[in-house]
Write a protein that holds these residues in place. Structure first.
Motif, PDB file in Angstrom:
ATOM      1  N   SER A 120      14.927  -8.308  -6.598  1.00 24.23           N
ATOM      2  CA  SER A 120      15.963  -8.282  -5.562  1.00 24.23           C
ATOM      3  C   SER A 120      16.181  -6.885  -4.985  1.00 24.23           C
ATOM      4  O   SER A 120      17.104  -6.664  -4.192  1.00 24.23           O
ATOM      5  CB  SER A 120      17.292  -8.803  -6.131  1.00 24.23           C
ATOM      6  N   ALA A 121      15.333  -5.920  -5.383  1.00 21.16           N
ATOM      7  CA  ALA A 121      15.469  -4.547  -4.884  1.00 21.16           C
ATOM      8  C   ALA A 121      14.810  -4.419  -3.520  1.00 21.16           C
ATOM      9  O   ALA A 121      13.921  -5.188  -3.161  1.00 21.16           O
ATOM     10  CB  ALA A 121      14.821  -3.580  -5.868  1.00 21.16           C
ATOM     11  N   PRO A 122      15.225  -3.430  -2.728  1.00 18.39           N
ATOM     12  CA  PRO A 122      14.580  -3.205  -1.423  1.00 18.39           C
ATOM     13  C   PRO A 122      13.126  -2.786  -1.579  1.00 18.39           C
ATOM     14  O   PRO A 122      12.710  -2.281  -2.623  1.00 18.39           O
ATOM     15  CB  PRO A 122      15.425  -2.093  -0.791  1.00 18.39           C
ATOM     16  N   ASP A 123      12.364  -2.998  -0.530  1.00 18.62           N
ATOM     17  CA  ASP A 123      10.949  -2.664  -0.526  1.00 18.62           C
ATOM     18  C   ASP A 123      10.751  -1.163  -0.744  1.00 18.62           C
ATOM     19  O   ASP A 123      11.492  -0.340  -0.193  1.00 18.62           O
ATOM     20  CB  ASP A 123      10.322  -3.091   0.802  1.00 18.62           C
ATOM     21  N   ALA A 124       9.727  -0.815  -1.534  1.00 23.58           N
ATOM     22  CA  ALA A 124       9.477   0.593  -1.851  1.00 23.58           C
ATOM     23  C   ALA A 124       9.261   1.429  -0.592  1.00 23.58           C
ATOM     24  O   ALA A 124       9.698   2.580  -0.525  1.00 23.58           O
ATOM     25  CB  ALA A 124       8.278   0.708  -2.782  1.00 23.58           C
ATOM     26  N   ALA A 125       8.603   0.874   0.401  1.00 22.32           N
ATOM     27  CA  ALA A 125       8.337   1.637   1.626  1.00 22.32           C
ATOM     28  C   ALA A 125       9.632   2.041   2.314  1.00 22.32           C
ATOM     29  O   ALA A 125       9.767   3.185   2.775  1.00 22.32           O
ATOM     30  CB  ALA A 125       7.459   0.814   2.571  1.00 22.32           C
ATOM     31  N   GLN A 126      10.595   1.125   2.370  1.00 14.10           N
ATOM     32  CA  GLN A 126      11.864   1.441   3.019  1.00 14.10           C
ATOM     33  C   GLN A 126      12.636   2.477   2.225  1.00 14.10           C
ATOM     34  O   GLN A 126      13.217   3.421   2.787  1.00 14.10           O
ATOM     35  CB  GLN A 126      12.709   0.182   3.183  1.00 14.10           C
ATOM     36  N   VAL A 127      12.647   2.315   0.899  1.00 11.64           N
ATOM     37  CA  VAL A 127      13.371   3.265   0.056  1.00 11.64           C
ATOM     38  C   VAL A 127      12.791   4.669   0.194  1.00 11.64           C
ATOM     39  O   VAL A 127      13.525   5.655   0.345  1.00 11.64           O
ATOM     40  CB  VAL A 127      13.344   2.806  -1.416  1.00 11.64           C
ATOM     41  N   MET A 128      11.469   4.776   0.172  1.00 13.13           N
ATOM     42  CA  MET A 128      10.854   6.092   0.240  1.00 13.13           C
ATOM     43  C   MET A 128      11.017   6.721   1.620  1.00 13.13           C
ATOM     44  O   MET A 128      11.171   7.943   1.740  1.00 13.13           O
ATOM     45  CB  MET A 128       9.384   6.013  -0.149  1.00 13.13           C
ATOM     46  N   ALA A 129      10.988   5.915   2.667  1.00  9.69           N
ATOM     47  CA  ALA A 129      11.247   6.458   4.007  1.00  9.69           C
ATOM     48  C   ALA A 129      12.667   7.006   4.083  1.00  9.69           C
ATOM     49  O   ALA A 129      12.906   8.082   4.645  1.00  9.69           O
ATOM     50  CB  ALA A 129      11.023   5.374   5.057  1.00  9.69           C
ATOM     51  N   ASP A 130      13.625   6.261   3.496  1.00  5.98           N
ATOM     52  CA  ASP A 130      15.011   6.733   3.473  1.00  5.98           C
ATOM     53  C   ASP A 130      15.145   7.998   2.623  1.00  5.98           C
ATOM     54  O   ASP A 130      15.867   8.934   2.993  1.00  5.98           O
ATOM     55  CB  ASP A 130      15.928   5.646   2.913  1.00  5.98           C
ATOM     56  N   ALA A 131      14.433   8.038   1.488  1.00  2.00           N
ATOM     57  CA  ALA A 131      14.499   9.209   0.617  1.00  2.00           C
ATOM     58  C   ALA A 131      13.928  10.439   1.315  1.00  2.00           C
ATOM     59  O   ALA A 131      14.470  11.538   1.200  1.00  2.00           O
ATOM     60  CB  ALA A 131      13.742   8.935  -0.683  1.00  2.00           C
ATOM     61  N   SER A 132      12.836  10.243   2.058  1.00  2.00           N
ATOM     62  CA  SER A 132      12.228  11.355   2.784  1.00  2.00           C
ATOM     63  C   SER A 132      13.193  11.915   3.824  1.00  2.00           C
ATOM     64  O   SER A 132      13.327  13.138   3.971  1.00  2.00           O
ATOM     65  CB  SER A 132      10.933  10.890   3.447  1.00  2.00           C
ATOM     66  N   ARG A 133      13.880  11.027   4.543  1.00  2.56           N
ATOM     67  CA  ARG A 133      14.863  11.488   5.527  1.00  2.56           C
ATOM     68  C   ARG A 133      16.026  12.194   4.850  1.00  2.56           C
ATOM     69  O   ARG A 133      16.551  13.193   5.367  1.00  2.56           O
ATOM     70  CB  ARG A 133      15.373  10.308   6.351  1.00  2.56           C
ATOM     71  N   PHE A 134      16.424  11.689   3.688  1.00  2.83           N
ATOM     72  CA  PHE A 134      17.551  12.292   2.957  1.00  2.83           C
ATOM     73  C   PHE A 134      17.226  13.719   2.532  1.00  2.83           C
ATOM     74  O   PHE A 134      18.039  14.628   2.674  1.00  2.83           O
ATOM     75  CB  PHE A 134      17.877  11.438   1.734  1.00  2.83           C
ATOM     76  N   VAL A 135      16.019  13.930   2.024  1.00  3.45           N
ATOM     77  CA  VAL A 135      15.624  15.260   1.557  1.00  3.45           C
ATOM     78  C   VAL A 135      15.385  16.208   2.724  1.00  3.45           C
ATOM     79  O   VAL A 135      15.770  17.385   2.670  1.00  3.45           O
ATOM     80  CB  VAL A 135      14.354  15.154   0.681  1.00  3.45           C
TER      81      VAL A 135
END
Length: 207
Positions: free
Chosen positions: A66-81
């Motif tokens: 039920s977790a979000p897709d890894a691609a979306q999470v990592m794209a968000d993490a990249s923007r966050f950093v």
């Protein structure tokens, strides 16, 4: 000082080169030694978690379903950093997964990584060992939640980084213990640490 992003991954194994994937990421953003923001998410990379990893982390295959897709999470993490330099405990591990997961998306991962484990080996040779939990206890820092979950470990690594920076100021006379100094210190041969600290302290006082 400029922002620093402290990161921790939970994964299915030790190496993305062997097909292992990230299952959770957490990032604690620091400015001037203070926590200003946090990012945390489980991520579904479409791979199963081995049972021994579930026993270690508590992260189950049902949780990832039920977790979000890894691609979306990592794209968000990249923007966050963004462009912030990064810190991790045992940074070679986390950097491998940061780079590998972003490469899957065609995203750059240029951030330099400083390692609180390597720095601690140079500054605290008297510590019983240099595992994150042991160093947190050695410095009497607060434990943040369950170990081997990304946000708890990132919070503890951030607290350890704060201790390192305080000690560099108070014990070694370094007015601005920034990320560049951490990078230099982690590469310094242990017998040369005292001379390196004296050099930085002299530069801070203009001598």
């Amino acid at each position: 000082m400029s922002p620093i992003a402290v990161i921790d991954f939970e994964t299915t194994g030790l190496s993305p080169a062997m097909g292992d994937r990230a299952t959770e990421v957490a990032i604690v953003m620091l400015e001037g030694g203070r926590v200003v923001d946090r990012f945390q998410s489980l991520m579904n990379a479409g791979v199963r978690i081995p049972s021994f990893i579930t026993q270690l982390t508590g992260i189950t295959n049902a949780m990832l379903a039920s977790a979000p897709d890894a691609a979306q999470v990592m794209a968000d993490a990249s923007r966050f950093v963004g462009d912030a330099p990064m810190v991790a405990h045992n940074a070679s591990f986390d950097r491998k997964f940061w780079v590998a997961e972003l490469q899957r998306l065609g995203l750059p991962a240029p951030q330099p990584y400083a390692c609180t484990l390597l720095v601690s080996r140079r500054l605290y040779p008297q510590a019983p060992n240099h595992k994150l939990g042991s160093l947190v206890d050695f410095h009497r820092l607060p434990r943040a939640g369950a170990a081997h979950r990304a946000l708890a470990d990132a919070e503890m690594a951030a607290a350890l980084l704060g201790q390192i920076q305080r000690d560099l100021r108070a014990r070694h006379g370094v007015a601005r213990p920034d990320h560049a100094l951490l990078m230099t210190l982690q590469r310094c041969a242990k017998p040369a640490v005292s001379a390196l600290m004296a050099k930085y302290a002299a530069a801070c006082t203009g001598q």
